[in-house]
Design an enzyme around this catalytic site. Structure first.
Site, short mmCIF file in Angstrom:
data_model
loop_
_atom_site.label_atom_id
_atom_site.label_comp_id
_atom_site.label_asym_id
_atom_site.label_seq_id
_atom_site.Cartn_x
_atom_site.Cartn_y
_atom_site.Cartn_z
N TRP A 1 -6.48 1.94 0.42
CA TRP A 1 -5.28 2.56 1.00
C TRP A 1 -4.90 3.82 0.23
CZ3 TRP A 1 -6.53 0.31 4.87
CH2 TRP A 1 -6.77 -1.05 4.93
N ASP A 2 -5.11 3.82 -1.07
CA ASP A 2 -4.89 5.04 -1.84
C ASP A 2 -5.81 6.15 -1.37
OD1 ASP A 2 -2.82 4.32 -3.56
OD2 ASP A 2 -4.17 3.50 -5.07
N VAL A 3 -7.08 5.82 -1.19
CA VAL A 3 -8.06 6.83 -0.77
C VAL A 3 -7.72 7.35 0.62
CG1 VAL A 3 -10.48 7.22 -0.17
CG2 VAL A 3 -9.89 5.94 -2.24
#
Length: 404
Positions: free
Chosen positions: A165-167
């Protein structure tokens, strides 16, 4: 005579201020840098929370931080001081684009900054849409993925190691800047863009029909181990212990797999006994355990090299399991034009990826990450036209970090 623009740097001339930590916004800033923008990462003196994040070199420098900040310039500022905040606000006003995941700071909020720069592009990543905090691992826990990850029969949640989700959020943030720049060029207006990390995860799960399945069918996805949901895929181990992931998406893939493993007749007999149609990928998925048993025997009597040779001669989708260390030494890294030698101060010489996109046949190369505060003097002089005496005063007062 006007210089011809470099097609591999489509954002050349764009300036961006970044205040961030960890993955999403640093990745967004680095991606924009690789597309040609000049990104100034502004950190507190001594570094933000991610400045010494693992993995570290033997001397204690963060390999992680260097990896996510390649090509940027670094400004170190005492952002708790009024004078430091005023400097950063002036920088943002000069460039007109600001990206951050340090939410809740009124002095660099959209409301505060747009008063001095009406066409400001302001992109803020937060944890949750309701204003609550969240990081990749807590957001992931709340969506459902850890309860379908891991071996069949497991009762505990299993986290995956990729901060997906960060990426994804970082790439959405970079995309948002590019589209907002297009909007500003066309209309003269800036934009306020909010990207909650949780919404990125929720949207992805919804787009992949994981929520729709529950809403429409009244069912929830179960753990299936290393199988591939809805089609045929499974991991196998060779006689000498080499692991392989094998996927047969199409009828041709599946026929080739049965021919390779010498199970064509056995699979046909299995289909007849189960009244199954293995030309349908859904039925191949439903009866995967029985099929696994037939195919596994071939793998267990052949070496890894023999398995690789056999699979290479077919249309079957496959790959051998590798460690990060093995992949780093593989030709897909060592002979990949996306990677280039990089002498990264404080880390060392290594092959580093640039932008994973070829633009007119060119991969924008990796550029070393800056030293923390290493560009403070130059940025203040270039962007704000501060003279040497003023900059020296700021350094001596502790308002900024840096040296001449």
């Amino acid at each position: 005579m006007t210089a011809t623009p470099d097609p591999s740097r489509p954002l050349a001339g764009v300036r961006i201020v970044e205040i961030s930590s960890f993955v999403a916004v640093p990745l967004a800033g680095m991606t924009l840098t690789q597309l040609g923008a000049e990104v100034i990462r502004v950190d507190p003196i001594g570094g933000a929370a991610d400045y010494r994040r693992w993995p570290l070199t033997a001397d204690g420098d963060s390999i992680y931080w260097a990896g996510l900040n390649k090509g940027k310039r670094s400004l170190a500022v005492d952002m708790r001081s009024a004078e430091g905040q005023e400097l950063v606000v002036r920088l943002i006003g000069e460039c007109g684009v600001f990206i951050t995941n340090v939410a809740g700071r009124q002095w660099h909020s959209y409301e505060a900054l747009s008063g001095t720069r009406p066409d400001l592009i302001h992109v803020e990543v937060s944890g949750r849409a309701d204003g609550g905090t969240g990081v990749d691992y807590t957001v992931n826990a709340a969506i459902g993925f850890p309860l379908v990850t891991g071996p069949v029969g497991a009762t505990e949640p299993v986290n995956h190691v990729l901060p997906a989700w960060d990426v994804s959020c970082g790439l959405y943030a970079a995309l948002s800047v590019v589209t907002a720049l297009r909007h500003r060029d066309a209309s003269g207006h800036g934009q306020r863009i909010s990207i909650p990390l949780e919404n990125v995860a929720l949207a992805t799960a919804g787009n992949l029909s994981l929520f729709t399945e529950a809403m429409v069918n009244g069912t929830s996805r179960e753990r299936i181990g290393n199988a591939v949901y809805g089609t045929y895929g499974q991991n196998f181990t060779s006689a000498d212990g080499v692991g392989f992931m094998v996927v047969a998406l199409t009828g041709r893939h599946f026929r080739d797999l049965t021919e390779l493993t010498g199970t064509t007749e056995a699979v046909a007999a299995l289909a007849q006994s189960l009244n199954a149609d293995f030309s349908d990928e859904g039925e191949r998925y439903e009866h995967r355990d029985a099929l696994n048993g037939l195919f596994a025997e071939w793998f267990t009597v052949h070496t890894g090299a023999q398995v690789a040779d056999g699979l290479s001669a077919t249309s079957v989708l496959w790959e051998r399991y590798r460690s990060f260390a093995e992949t780093a030494a593989d030709e897909r890294v060592t002979d990949n034009p996306m990677f280039s030698p990089l002498d990264q101060p404080r880390v060392g010489r290594h092959l580093a990826p640039g932008l994973p996109v070829s633009i007119d046949g060119v991969y924008p190369p990796a550029v070393p990450a800056p030293a923390l505060g290493g560009d403070t003097v130059a940025v203040l002089a270039e962007w704000l036209a501060l003279d040497a005496g003023h900059i020296d005063e700021l350094i001596q007062s502790g308002t900024v970090g840096g040296s001449r």
